[in-house]
Enzyme design. Sequence first.
Site, PDB file in Angstrom:
ATOM      1  CD  GLU A 268      -2.821   1.333   2.032  1.00 24.12           C
ATOM      2  OE1 GLU A 268      -2.579   0.475   2.847  1.00 24.12           O
ATOM      3  OE2 GLU A 268      -3.248   2.160   2.290  1.00 24.12           O
ATOM      4  CD  GLU A 359      -6.256   0.194   0.279  1.00 23.62           C
ATOM      5  OE1 GLU A 359      -5.714   1.149   0.949  1.00 23.62           O
ATOM      6  OE2 GLU A 359      -4.740  -0.698   0.308  1.00 23.62           O
ATOM      7  CG  ASP A 389      -9.106   1.624   3.257  1.00 23.10           C
ATOM      8  OD1 ASP A 389      -8.116   0.215   3.500  1.00 23.10           O
ATOM      9  OD2 ASP A 389      -7.914   2.588   3.161  1.00 23.10           O
ATOM     10  CD  GLU A 446      -5.968  -1.568   6.396  1.00 22.15           C
ATOM     11  OE1 GLU A 446      -4.646  -0.631   6.322  1.00 22.15           O
ATOM     12  OE2 GLU A 446      -6.694  -0.926   5.980  1.00 22.15           O
TER      13      GLU A 446
END
Length: 490
Positions: A268, A359, A389, A446
């Site tokens: 990312e 995202e 996201d 994440e």
Amino acid sequence: MKTMACINCILRTESFGATDFIRNDRILHIGLFIIIVLLVVIIVRQHKYHLSQIAKFRKMQYHDNLTGVYNYKGFVNRVEELIREHPDIPYMMSFNNIMDFKYINDSQGRNAANELLKFWVDKSLEVMSDVEAIGRLEGDHLALLLRIGGFDKMQKEEQQVFEPVRDFFVNRGKDLKVRIVSGIYVLMPEDYENIDVDRMIDLARSAERKLHENKKDGYEFYNPKQWEKGMRVVHIVGRFPLALKSKELRVWYQPQIAYDSGKIIGAEALCRWNNPDLGFIPPSEFIPALEDAGIIYDLDCYIWKMVCHDLAGWNKEGKHRCISVNVSRLDIQKNRELPEYFCDLVQEYDLTPDQLHIEITETAYVEDAELLINTTSKLREYGFQVEMDDFGSGYSSLNMLKEVPVDRIKLDLRFLTGSGNRRMGQTILKHVIMMARDLNTGIIAEGVEEKEQADFLHELGCHAMQGYLFHKPMPVEEFEKLMEKMDSIS
Ligand code: C2E
Ligand code: CA
Ligand code: CA
């Protein structure tokens, strides 16, 4: 003969009468014309007088006779108007008071005290560049609405006003120092939504009173923390254009891994900002500041380009990598043709669309569903991977998934297991993963910090992960070294 003479006489009389009549008629017309003109002039004058009286009355109603600035009513109206017209400008309200004004009035006389007030107002208008409205609320109470500019500038200007006011009588050969106390209230977000100027004045006044009671002059903030925050936002936003041109803004990469193989499957792109004056500014601070200032799109375009540049470089080395970029919901509102913009970008850098993962944060789907659905569908049609996201941070996520098909859900563990009942969090996690599998949607977790979490996710069938447990975000050079090491292992 007699008859002839008589006819002649009649003719002469008739011809005389006709010209006379015409002449008389012209005089009448001119007379009438003059009267009408006079009447018009009188009416216009009356009207003008009437208007000037109204203006005078209005001025009297909203202005202070002595100094010419607004009175209380005028000031409140003007401030309301300004805040309504410019809800994006950070303002502060300052309430100023002269200490022992009654004593000045008694000892120096009313005229001298009035001269002092006029001098004070004139100096403020002359010197203070951030003043948007000024009003004498009553007696020696002066209120100012100011734009929040630089702190040093404000201090300097205040000195330029306060010093000559302090010495007003000293400079006129008298042994009397004037002392001013000033209370400042920095407007809060809610002040822009519910505009209550009386309250703002009251809060500035309460700061002034605190100082006054302690027999100190100078100024005091009602909300010093808010002021510092306001100043920092002003600095951040103010320095941004320069930062775009310099090397202050960087892209850092946080690797994403496949838990079972340990391989890096992507990364990312996260923005980092290190400013020589402000130091390291965390994204949680500058992202909302730039969003509020309406310039986040400029930052994101810059980041997307840097990422494309890096991807192009790796492509040239024969390394086909995929990077996730963040798209703010405001970017989508700003550029209604964002999917086409990404197409152009990919073409310019000679990339394939699958190399960019877009995202979009979950809350964006809730806010403007139709625009989001359109944008997402188009992006996917053009071959980009779209990721939802911060899944788990909002409320309508489950429902939205039905409406907007995305390629991957990004589960944020901090939202799902951060606080509250751990077992409950785990149960939700389990069901979300199952649901994603049923919907045939990819999933990545994440914010993975502990091995226990990673094992649990793996057991449930979520293998893609990102988090401090594996790698923290890192500068591009470090990311390249890491990738080379990984490539050499495999
Ligand atoms: P995000 O998109 O959810 O990005 C992930 C954030 O979580 C990053 O914070 C990352 O450093 C942090 N993180 C990653 N792993 C862990 C972990 O294991 N534990 C914890 N506690 N944190 C972890 P960062 O870089 O501070 O960014 C914060 C947010 O700022 C991002 O959240 C994103 O919404 C926004 N952001 C960052 N860069 C950009 C950008 O270039 N454009 C836009 N529009 N937003 C950005
Ligand atoms: Ca993100
Ligand atoms: Ca996230």
